[in-house]
Write an enzyme that holds these catalytic residues in place. Structure first.
Site, PDB file in Angstrom:
ATOM      1  N   ASP A 241       9.380  -7.714 -20.238  1.00 28.75           N
ATOM      2  CA  ASP A 241       8.564  -7.270 -19.098  1.00 28.75           C
ATOM      3  C   ASP A 241       9.450  -7.220 -17.863  1.00 28.75           C
ATOM      4  O   ASP A 241      10.505  -7.848 -17.825  1.00 28.75           O
ATOM      5  CB  ASP A 241       7.354  -8.184 -18.882  1.00 28.75           C
ATOM      6  CG  ASP A 241       6.177  -7.419 -18.289  1.00 28.75           C
ATOM      7  OD1 ASP A 241       6.397  -6.282 -17.802  1.00 28.75           O
ATOM      8  OD2 ASP A 241       5.051  -7.925 -18.301  1.00 28.75           O
ATOM      9  N   ASP A 242       8.962  -6.471 -16.860  1.00 30.92           N
ATOM     10  CA  ASP A 242       9.765  -6.388 -15.635  1.00 30.92           C
ATOM     11  C   ASP A 242       9.745  -7.704 -14.876  1.00 30.92           C
ATOM     12  O   ASP A 242      10.702  -8.070 -14.202  1.00 30.92           O
ATOM     13  CB  ASP A 242       9.240  -5.261 -14.730  1.00 30.92           C
ATOM     14  CG  ASP A 242       7.754  -5.379 -14.479  1.00 30.92           C
ATOM     15  OD1 ASP A 242       6.972  -4.795 -15.238  1.00 30.92           O
ATOM     16  OD2 ASP A 242       7.364  -6.090 -13.528  1.00 30.92           O
TER      17      ASP A 242
ATOM     18  N   CYS B 298       0.856  -1.179   0.000  1.00 32.16           N
ATOM     19  CA  CYS B 298       0.000   0.000   0.000  1.00 32.16           C
ATOM     20  C   CYS B 298       0.896   1.234   0.000  1.00 32.16           C
ATOM     21  O   CYS B 298       2.107   1.144   0.123  1.00 32.16           O
ATOM     22  CB  CYS B 298      -0.861   0.022   1.251  1.00 32.16           C
ATOM     23  SG  CYS B 298      -1.857  -1.448   1.449  1.00 32.16           S
TER      24      CYS B 298
ATOM     25  N   ASN C 111       1.576  -0.016   5.627  1.00 30.98           N
ATOM     26  CA  ASN C 111       1.984  -0.727   4.419  1.00 30.98           C
ATOM     27  C   ASN C 111       2.770  -1.952   4.872  1.00 30.98           C
ATOM     28  O   ASN C 111       3.720  -1.821   5.634  1.00 30.98           O
ATOM     29  CB  ASN C 111       2.860   0.166   3.542  1.00 30.98           C
ATOM     30  CG  ASN C 111       3.556  -0.583   2.414  1.00 30.98           C
ATOM     31  OD1 ASN C 111       4.656  -0.226   2.021  1.00 30.98           O
ATOM     32  ND2 ASN C 111       2.941  -1.603   1.876  1.00 30.98           N
ATOM     33  N   GLY C 112       2.354  -3.110   4.394  1.00 35.35           N
ATOM     34  CA  GLY C 112       3.073  -4.330   4.742  1.00 35.35           C
ATOM     35  C   GLY C 112       2.124  -5.419   5.170  1.00 35.35           C
ATOM     36  O   GLY C 112       0.915  -5.361   4.897  1.00 35.35           O
TER      37      GLY C 112
ATOM     38  N   TYR D 253       9.220  -3.850  -9.623  1.00 38.39           N
ATOM     39  CA  TYR D 253       7.883  -3.480 -10.101  1.00 38.39           C
ATOM     40  C   TYR D 253       7.143  -2.458  -9.240  1.00 38.39           C
ATOM     41  O   TYR D 253       6.516  -1.544  -9.772  1.00 38.39           O
ATOM     42  CB  TYR D 253       7.031  -4.754 -10.215  1.00 38.39           C
ATOM     43  CG  TYR D 253       5.540  -4.521 -10.361  1.00 38.39           C
ATOM     44  CD1 TYR D 253       4.994  -4.043 -11.561  1.00 38.39           C
ATOM     45  CD2 TYR D 253       4.662  -4.764  -9.302  1.00 38.39           C
ATOM     46  CE1 TYR D 253       3.623  -3.833 -11.699  1.00 38.39           C
ATOM     47  CE2 TYR D 253       3.293  -4.551  -9.435  1.00 38.39           C
ATOM     48  CZ  TYR D 253       2.779  -4.088 -10.629  1.00 38.39           C
ATOM     49  OH  TYR D 253       1.430  -3.876 -10.762  1.00 38.39           O
TER      50      TYR D 253
ATOM     51  N   GLY E  78      -1.610   1.060  -4.664  1.00 35.65           N
ATOM     52  CA  GLY E  78      -2.870   0.491  -4.192  1.00 35.65           C
ATOM     53  C   GLY E  78      -4.038   1.149  -4.877  1.00 35.65           C
ATOM     54  O   GLY E  78      -4.149   2.376  -4.862  1.00 35.65           O
TER      55      GLY E  78
ATOM     56  N   THR F 189       5.768  -0.639 -16.665  1.00 33.26           N
ATOM     57  CA  THR F 189       6.934  -0.723 -15.786  1.00 33.26           C
ATOM     58  C   THR F 189       8.210  -1.189 -16.491  1.00 33.26           C
ATOM     59  O   THR F 189       9.308  -0.785 -16.113  1.00 33.26           O
ATOM     60  CB  THR F 189       6.595  -1.588 -14.557  1.00 33.26           C
ATOM     61  OG1 THR F 189       5.489  -0.971 -13.902  1.00 33.26           O
ATOM     62  CG2 THR F 189       7.739  -1.670 -13.572  1.00 33.26           C
TER      63      THR F 189
HETATM   64  O1  LIG Z   1       2.569 -12.230 -14.893  1.00 35.71           O
HETATM   65  P1  LIG Z   1       1.498 -11.312 -14.387  1.00 35.71           P
HETATM   66  O2  LIG Z   1       0.710 -11.952 -13.300  1.00 35.71           O
HETATM   67  O3  LIG Z   1       0.654 -10.763 -15.476  1.00 35.71           O
HETATM   68  O4  LIG Z   1       2.211 -10.099 -13.637  1.00 35.71           O
HETATM   69  C1  LIG Z   1       3.263  -9.362 -14.173  1.00 35.71           C
HETATM   70  C2  LIG Z   1       2.783  -8.160 -14.931  1.00 35.71           C
HETATM   71  O5  LIG Z   1       1.955  -7.315 -14.100  1.00 35.71           O
HETATM   72  C3  LIG Z   1       2.568  -6.043 -13.954  1.00 35.71           C
HETATM   73  O6  LIG Z   1       1.995  -5.089 -14.842  1.00 35.71           O
HETATM   74  P2  LIG Z   1       0.805  -4.100 -14.435  1.00 35.71           P
HETATM   75  O7  LIG Z   1      -0.187  -4.068 -15.520  1.00 35.71           O
HETATM   76  O8  LIG Z   1       0.280  -4.453 -13.085  1.00 35.71           O
HETATM   77  O9  LIG Z   1       1.459  -2.671 -14.241  1.00 35.71           O
HETATM   78  P3  LIG Z   1       2.366  -1.719 -15.143  1.00 35.71           P
HETATM   79  O10 LIG Z   1       1.452  -0.954 -16.055  1.00 35.71           O
HETATM   80  O11 LIG Z   1       3.029  -0.839 -14.120  1.00 35.71           O
HETATM   81  O12 LIG Z   1       3.363  -2.518 -15.901  1.00 35.71           O
HETATM   82  C4  LIG Z   1       4.016  -6.238 -14.313  1.00 35.71           C
HETATM   83  O13 LIG Z   1       4.585  -5.043 -14.805  1.00 35.71           O
HETATM   84  C5  LIG Z   1       3.935  -7.294 -15.395  1.00 35.71           C
HETATM   85  O14 LIG Z   1       3.600  -6.692 -16.628  1.00 35.71           O
HETATM   86  N1  LIG Z   2      -0.336  -3.989   0.673  1.00 40.10           N
HETATM   87  C1  LIG Z   2      -0.325  -3.598   1.919  1.00 40.10           C
HETATM   88  O1  LIG Z   2       0.571  -2.941   2.394  1.00 40.10           O
HETATM   89  C2  LIG Z   2      -1.509  -4.066   2.728  1.00 40.10           C
HETATM   90  C3  LIG Z   2      -1.629  -3.554   4.131  1.00 40.10           C
HETATM   91  C4  LIG Z   2      -2.535  -4.451   4.979  1.00 40.10           C
HETATM   92  N2  LIG Z   2      -1.917  -5.733   5.203  1.00 40.10           N
HETATM   93  C5  LIG Z   2      -3.880  -4.615   4.307  1.00 40.10           C
HETATM   94  O2  LIG Z   2      -4.193  -5.639   3.800  1.00 40.10           O
HETATM   95  O3  LIG Z   2      -4.643  -3.693   4.263  1.00 40.10           O
HETATM   96 MG   LIG Z   3       3.382  -4.516 -16.512  1.00 41.05          MG
END
Ligand SMILES: O=P(O)(O)OC[C@H]1O[C@H](OP(=O)(O)OP(=O)(O)O)[C@H](O)[C@@H]1O
Ligand SMILES: NC(=O)CC[C@H](N)C(=O)O
Ligand SMILES: [Mg+2]
Length: 505
Positions: free
Chosen positions: A364-365, A2, A101-102, A256, A28, A302
């Site tokens: 991809d990242d 978050c 966050n966490g 990411y 988030g 990303t």
């Molecule tokens: O293998 P998967 O389960 O698909 O997850 C990986 C993908 O999800 C994320 O993209 P996302 O669309 O969340 O965000 P971005 O626009 O920042 O790349 C990440 O950058 C990869 O593209």
């Molecule tokens: N991604 C997070 O940091 C989540 C915070 C908290 N564990 C929640 O679920 O709300």
């Molecule tokens: Mg992506």
């Protein structure tokens, strides 16, 4: 992962908090919330949705005060219900509000202890409500005239009781703002100051980019185990509160989670992603010096930073072959697989001329569930690509995350129990390249050599808090896999902080 923010200012904080939450939105997308403190009262607005949808003018005008905290949520515990959006509030001692966050790995045990020993009731399944109540209980052991030392003593005891990853920011009614980071510094948190004509303002946030947008100067990251307390006069106090702190930040922030224009633990994320591209390029050249790649195409957003650097390193043309719909958010952090799958197609569209008759390397990242890459490879083929190769700037994601990223189920991870080649076959790539884990760590160290260790648990299954065993992971998978998540969420009643205003909605 978050996003959290806190602000002690010499003027109203509502707009600055809103702006900060907007730039932390990538952390988030499920819910957003803000709580301010004004004349001895907390004022709250939180709900499901994006920042721009949650806060309307009528909410903003209610959120008065020179002190406030905010949150954007991506659930990793409990449900997605509004009742579990943050900040959370508890009335004793003093009146406290907290954003987290966490993820706490001993939340169940703490919940038991809170009830049977501390005589405190937890009304949601959120671990953040647990964290707030542990902090509240420990703070309650101090006297009425709280001073910074008392706050730090309470944080010291929080660290002794809580396990997992946590970066939290809280307000103490009438006393000030406090933030603390877990003893391994798994989740990030920074603070900075802004000089104004009326005095100095202090902001605490998950990422430095939130400070940039508000005109704050980054002071530094909170050290692992450290706490910061800002009193009502805006004076900053900091203290190390952990018995054995050691910095082991989550490396997936660099892969990411974080924005590239943020600086985390002294490392520019943009720089670490560039290095990832270079290292991945080295691996490709090592393993396949005679490669026949015609063009490198990133999968927005990303991967762009790494992909451009990788292309330059290979000496291959870089082209933007996929256009992204700017109004669709991140797909990985969406709550269910159906929504994630649908969003990839809505979000990305291929530009045929960049693919027709070419051997393309898609970058991809990371590959997590494989939702994105499977569809993207198919789209590249439909656009007329000759051969489709796939490269991931991160190593195979094979293990669940327990520290604040919603990857609870090993069975949902495409690389779990599979070799790199098997993943390549499954996603339909002609050849696959993954980053080596040591290269990933080195990519970050090249930007900040002081970063010795990282939490790489999603890649190597090593959990630095030492409390994760197979039984824990099995229970987590059973309670939080995609099928389990779709069954809960809608029925939770909102029990919340009420102020004496007519228009609460
Ligand atoms: O293998 P998967 O389960 O698909 O997850 C990986 C993908 O999800 C994320 O993209 P996302 O669309 O969340 O965000 P971005 O626009 O920042 O790349 C990440 O950058 C990869 O593209
Ligand atoms: N991604 C997070 O940091 C989540 C915070 C908290 N564990 C929640 O679920 O709300
Ligand atoms: Mg992506």
């Amino acid at each position: 992962m978050c996003g959290i923010v806190g602000l002690m200012a010499t003027q109203p904080v509502n707009q600055a908090l809103y702006d900060a939450l907007t730039v932390l939105q990538h952390r988030g997308q499920d819910a957003a919330g803000m709580m301010t403190w004004h004349e001895g009262r907390f004022l709250l607005r939180k709900s499901n949705g994006l920042v721009r949808d949650v806060f309307h003018t009528r909410h903003m005008t209610r959120l008065k005060g020179h002190l406030g905290i905010g949150h954007v949520r991506y659930p990793t515990a409990g449900s997605s219900s509004e009742a579990e959006s943050q900040p959370f509030y508890v009335n004793s001692p003093y009146g406290l509000a907290l954003a987290h966050n966490g993820n706490l790995t001993n939340a169940d045990q703490l919940k038991q202890e809170l009830y049977s020993t501390d005589l405190r009731h937890i009304n949601t399944s959120s671990d953040s409500e647990v964290l707030l109540n542990v902090f509240a209980h420990e703070l309650g052991k101090q006297g009425h005239h709280l001073n910074p030392e008392d706050v730090f003593d309470a944080v010291r005891r929080v660290h002794r009781r809580c396990r997992g990853g946590y970066a939290a920011v809280a307000m103490i009614n009438g006393f000030g703002m406090v933030a603390f980071r877990d003893p391994h510094g798994i989740r990030p948190v920074v603070f900075g100051t802004r000089e104004t004509v009326t005095g100095q303002d202090v902001m605490i946030a998950s990422e430095s980019v939130a400070l940039d947008v508000g005109g704050f100067e980054l002071a530094r990251d909170l050290a692992p185990g450290e706490a910061i307390f800002v009193d009502m006069d805006g004076v900053v106090h900091t203290q190390q509160c952990a018995d054995r702190p050691s910095l082991v930040p989550c490396i997936f922030e660099h892969v990411y989670l974080a924005r590239p224009d943020s600086i985390l633990d002294g490392a520019y994320v943009y720089g670490t992603r560039m290095q990832m591209g270079r290292k991945l390029g080295d691996r490709i050249l090592r393993e396949w010096p005679e490669h026949d790649i015609d063009v490198v195409i990133p999968i927005p957003d990303t991967s762009r930073t790494s992909a451009l650097e990788l292309a330059q390193h290979l000496g291959v043309t870089y082209r933007e072959g996929f256009m992204k719909n700017r109004y669709i958010g991140r797909t990985f952090i969406m709550p269910g697989q159906t929504q994630r799958k649908k969003s990839v197609r809505q979000k990305l569209n291929a530009i045929d001329i960049e693919f027709a008759g070419k051997n393309v390397l898609l970058v991809d990242d990371s590959i997590v569930r494989g939702t994105t890459c499977k569809q993207i490879i198919q789209m590249a083929r439909e656009a007329g690509a000759n051969r489709v190769y796939f490269a991931s700037a991160a190593p195979p994601v094979r293990y669940p995350n327990v520290y604040g990223i919603d990857m609870p189920a090993a069975g949902e991870l495409i690389a779990h129990g599979r070799s790199e080649v098997e993943v390549g076959e499954l996603i339909g790539a002609d050849r696959i390249f993954y980053q080596d884990l040591e290269d990933l760590k080195d990519a970050c160290r090249e930007v900040n050599p002081a970063l010795e260790r990282f939490d790489c648990s999603v890649f190597d299954g090593q959990y630095v808090t030492g409390d994760i065993d197979d039984a824990y992971l099995a229970a987590l998978e059973a309670s939080r896999n995609d099928a389990a998540k779709t069954q809960d969420g809608s029925v939770h009643a909102v029990v919340d902080l009420h102020n004496d205003v007519e228009d609460y909605g």
